[in-house]
Design an enzyme around this catalytic site. Structure first.
Site, PDB file in Angstrom:
ATOM      1  N   ARG A  93       7.687  41.831  37.623  1.00 14.29           N
ATOM      2  CA  ARG A  93       6.806  40.671  37.396  1.00 14.29           C
ATOM      3  C   ARG A  93       6.150  40.233  38.701  1.00 14.29           C
ATOM      4  O   ARG A  93       4.960  39.895  38.714  1.00 14.29           O
ATOM      5  CB  ARG A  93       7.608  39.526  36.781  1.00 14.29           C
ATOM      6  CG  ARG A  93       6.802  38.243  36.622  1.00 14.29           C
ATOM      7  CD  ARG A  93       7.604  37.188  35.886  1.00 14.29           C
ATOM      8  NE  ARG A  93       6.940  35.903  35.860  1.00 14.29           N
ATOM      9  CZ  ARG A  93       7.500  34.792  35.371  1.00 14.29           C
ATOM     10  NH1 ARG A  93       8.734  34.838  34.884  1.00 14.29           N
ATOM     11  NH2 ARG A  93       6.852  33.654  35.376  1.00 14.29           N
ATOM     12  N   ASN A 147       7.620  39.160  26.153  1.00 17.48           N
ATOM     13  CA  ASN A 147       6.197  39.047  26.438  1.00 17.48           C
ATOM     14  C   ASN A 147       5.584  40.396  26.797  1.00 17.48           C
ATOM     15  O   ASN A 147       6.296  41.298  27.215  1.00 17.48           O
ATOM     16  CB  ASN A 147       5.992  38.068  27.600  1.00 17.48           C
ATOM     17  CG  ASN A 147       5.953  36.636  27.118  1.00 17.48           C
ATOM     18  OD1 ASN A 147       5.332  36.342  26.102  1.00 17.48           O
ATOM     19  ND2 ASN A 147       6.619  35.754  27.840  1.00 17.48           N
ATOM     20  N   CYS A 169       7.046  32.021  20.474  1.00 17.02           N
ATOM     21  CA  CYS A 169       6.723  31.456  21.777  1.00 17.02           C
ATOM     22  C   CYS A 169       7.033  29.976  21.761  1.00 17.02           C
ATOM     23  O   CYS A 169       6.976  29.330  20.710  1.00 17.02           O
ATOM     24  CB  CYS A 169       5.240  31.663  22.056  1.00 17.02           C
ATOM     25  SG  CYS A 169       4.700  30.927  23.596  1.00 17.02           S
ATOM     26  N   HIS A 199      -0.332  32.499  23.608  1.00 14.33           N
ATOM     27  CA  HIS A 199      -0.833  32.032  24.899  1.00 14.33           C
ATOM     28  C   HIS A 199      -2.354  31.866  24.863  1.00 14.33           C
ATOM     29  O   HIS A 199      -3.019  31.878  25.909  1.00 14.33           O
ATOM     30  CB  HIS A 199      -0.388  32.958  26.049  1.00 14.33           C
ATOM     31  CG  HIS A 199       1.099  32.892  26.279  1.00 14.33           C
ATOM     32  ND1 HIS A 199       1.724  33.488  27.361  1.00 14.33           N
ATOM     33  CD2 HIS A 199       2.100  32.285  25.577  1.00 14.33           C
ATOM     34  CE1 HIS A 199       3.032  33.263  27.291  1.00 14.33           C
ATOM     35  NE2 HIS A 199       3.285  32.536  26.211  1.00 14.33           N
ATOM     36  N   TYR A 254      -2.109  27.792  28.897  1.00 14.79           N
ATOM     37  CA  TYR A 254      -2.613  29.067  29.403  1.00 14.79           C
ATOM     38  C   TYR A 254      -4.137  29.139  29.418  1.00 14.79           C
ATOM     39  O   TYR A 254      -4.712  29.986  30.110  1.00 14.79           O
ATOM     40  CB  TYR A 254      -2.040  30.245  28.588  1.00 14.79           C
ATOM     41  CG  TYR A 254      -0.592  30.520  28.933  1.00 14.79           C
ATOM     42  CD1 TYR A 254      -0.258  31.394  29.975  1.00 14.79           C
ATOM     43  CD2 TYR A 254       0.443  29.890  28.251  1.00 14.79           C
ATOM     44  CE1 TYR A 254       1.061  31.635  30.312  1.00 14.79           C
ATOM     45  CE2 TYR A 254       1.768  30.118  28.575  1.00 14.79           C
ATOM     46  CZ  TYR A 254       2.079  30.993  29.611  1.00 14.79           C
ATOM     47  OH  TYR A 254       3.388  31.221  29.947  1.00 14.79           O
TER      48      TYR A 254
END
Ligand code: NAD
Ligand code: G6P
Ligand code: MN
Ligand code: MN
Length: 434
Positions: A93, A147, A169, A199, A254
């Site tokens: 990540r 995700n 989510c 998102h 987001y």
């Protein structure tokens, strides 16, 4: 009694899942919870698994907790499979967040180039899990949090026969809690008509005790310094009041990456130099959490877990599982096959939308069309997710480059190719298909 298998069981969020199961034991009689991880996650699995055992024991609830590195054993005869794994861990990540920044592009877990690469790493593993499920628990529901949850749901719907899949989510729950706080009321009095993608979801209408209060909420959220509706992992820079009032729907946190790209990029560049990217901050947070989890006297979910952006997502999972099991027919926002609920998105695609949750799964509530001001962006992100999912399945370089280039956060084909090449190299151990 039910058997649940949780893949990525060593996650720091697991105590929340266990808390949710304990709370609902009277309506959701889970006999066995199997926490599955991989050898790299063994230590985390053991720490969190020991805490889970203390939690059920303290609560006096007869849920057996099993810890295993043998995924097939965990899947055998499962009724529900939840997935919360991170291929490549937080190190991967951090690369997704840092590499794009070198090119002046947003570096984020689920958006832009980072979202593409998280998908490329995750989708092959999900497809593998589904192959095992077809054999070992063909009637089980797959509840996926991994995700990018929207892209993953899209890939499952398009490339497998698994119909019993739901993507989840915590953003909708977070928006509802944020709005409730702004209104000074309990969250259960607030209802939001959610529609869009994971998102990329909008609150089209907001109600308090059944009375529409959208305009009032938009006024409250349209504060230039602080909207009051965000997640722990996303800085709250407020909104241009006239933009939000003109838009007249509630964006999700987001959306800042799309409507405030320059400001969000500046924030990320500053953070990368000072406190670190979000993955680097989370690495520290996670260390602190696991130190707490090790305490043999701890037998509850510690409140510090709320510092994670995903707080409440496992609770959302437990209410979803309970509504499926009990055929509750209540309304929950989840990722499911559109089936015509949102007119401007293909019927076979995954969308995030309010659904009636039945024993046969989520039934999406028809929305009609999205407002024209946001429809195009939602469609573009759906196209990105589809091309990205295809690239993840085929391992085709040109398809991956197309996905990267059509993402709205990527400025050109050439920068897209440079980022793609650097990220393919950086992640090559987790991308066997390329
Ligand atoms: P994490 O880094 O703690 O990963 C969880 C576990 O997955 C680790 O113990 C790791 O060893 C294990 N793992 C890695 N690859 C695996 C594999 N192939 N099979 C089984 N286990 C594997 O991650 P986290 O921060 O707890 O997040 C987990 C996942 O959930 C991530 O994908 C994250 O993006 C997602 N998430 C989603 C939401 C949501 O709103 N849907 C919220 C929070 C987190
Ligand atoms: C949000 C999202 C999740 C995401 C998380 C990141 O809540 O809904 O999908 O994984 O935040 O949180 P973290 O603490 O890992 O930055
Ligand atoms: Mn999410
Ligand atoms: Mn309205």
């Amino acid at each position: 009694r039910l058997k649940i298998a949780t893949i990525g069981g060593g996650s720091s969020y697991t105590p929340e899942l266990v808390e949710g199961l304990i709370k609902r034991y009277h309506e959701l009689p889970v006999g066995e919870l199997w926490l599955v991880d991989i050898p790299e996650g063994k230590e985390k699995l053991e720490i969190v698994g020991a805490l889970a055992k203390r939690m059920v024991e303290k609560a006096g609830v007869p849920i057996e907790i099993h810890l295993t590195l043998d995924r097939r054993r965990a899947l055998e005869g499962a009724d529900f499979v939840t997935t919360q794994f991170r291929v490549g861990g937080l190190e991967a990540r951090a690369k997704d967040e840092r590499i794009p920044l070198k090119y002046g592009v947003i570096g984020q877990e689920t958006n832009g180039p980072g979202g593409l690469f998280k998908g490329l790493r995750t989708i092959p593993v999900i497809l593998d899990i589904i192959r095992d499920m077809e054999e070992l628990c063909p009637d089980a529901w797959l509840i996926n949090f991994t995700n990018p949850a929207g892209m993953v749901t899209e890939a499952v719907l398009r490339y497998t026969k698994q119909e019993k899949v739901v993507g989840l989510c915590n953003v909708p729950i977070g928006m509802r809690m944020g709005v409730a706080k702004l209104l000074g009321v309990d969250a259960d009095r607030v209802h939001i008509d959610f529609a869009g993608l994971n998102h990329m979801v909008f609150g089209l209408h907001v109600y308090l005790d059944g009375v529409e209060v959208t305009d009032k909420v938009i006024d409250l959220v349209a504060h230039p310094d602080r909207s009051g509706v965000t997640m722990k992992n996303i800085v709250d820079l407020g909104w241009e009041p006239d933009f939000l009032k003109g838009l007249n729907v509630l964006p999700c946190p987001y959306h800042r990456y799309y409507f405030q790209t320059d400001k969000m990029l500046a924030e990320e560049l500053e953070a990368a130099k000072t406190k670190g990217t979000r993955a680097e901050v989370v690495q520290q947070l996670e260390k602190e959490l696991f130190e707490l989890y090790k305490d043999p006297n701890l037998a509850i979910k510690p409140p510090q877990l709320e510092k994670r952006g995903g707080a409440y997502y496992s609770d959302a999972a437990c209410s979803l599982i309970s509504s499926i099991y009990n055929d509750k027919r209540d309304i929950q926002p989840v990722n499911t096959r559109n089936n015509g609920a949102i007119a401007s998105i293909p019927p076979e695609s995954a969308v995030e939308v309010n659904c009636v949750i039945t024993k046969d799964g989520p039934k999406p509530i028809a929305v009609g069309d999205l407002p024209v001001a946001v429809r195009g962006l939602v469609q573009q992100i759906k196209s990105f997710e589809r091309v990205a999912a295809e690239a993840a399945v085929t391992g085709d370089y040109q398809t991956a480059l197309v996905a990267m280039t059509i993402n709205p956060l990527v400025p050109s084909d050439t920068i897209a190719k440079q980022m793609l090449d650097e990220m393919l190299e950086a992640h090559k151990e987790d991308l066997p298909q390329f």
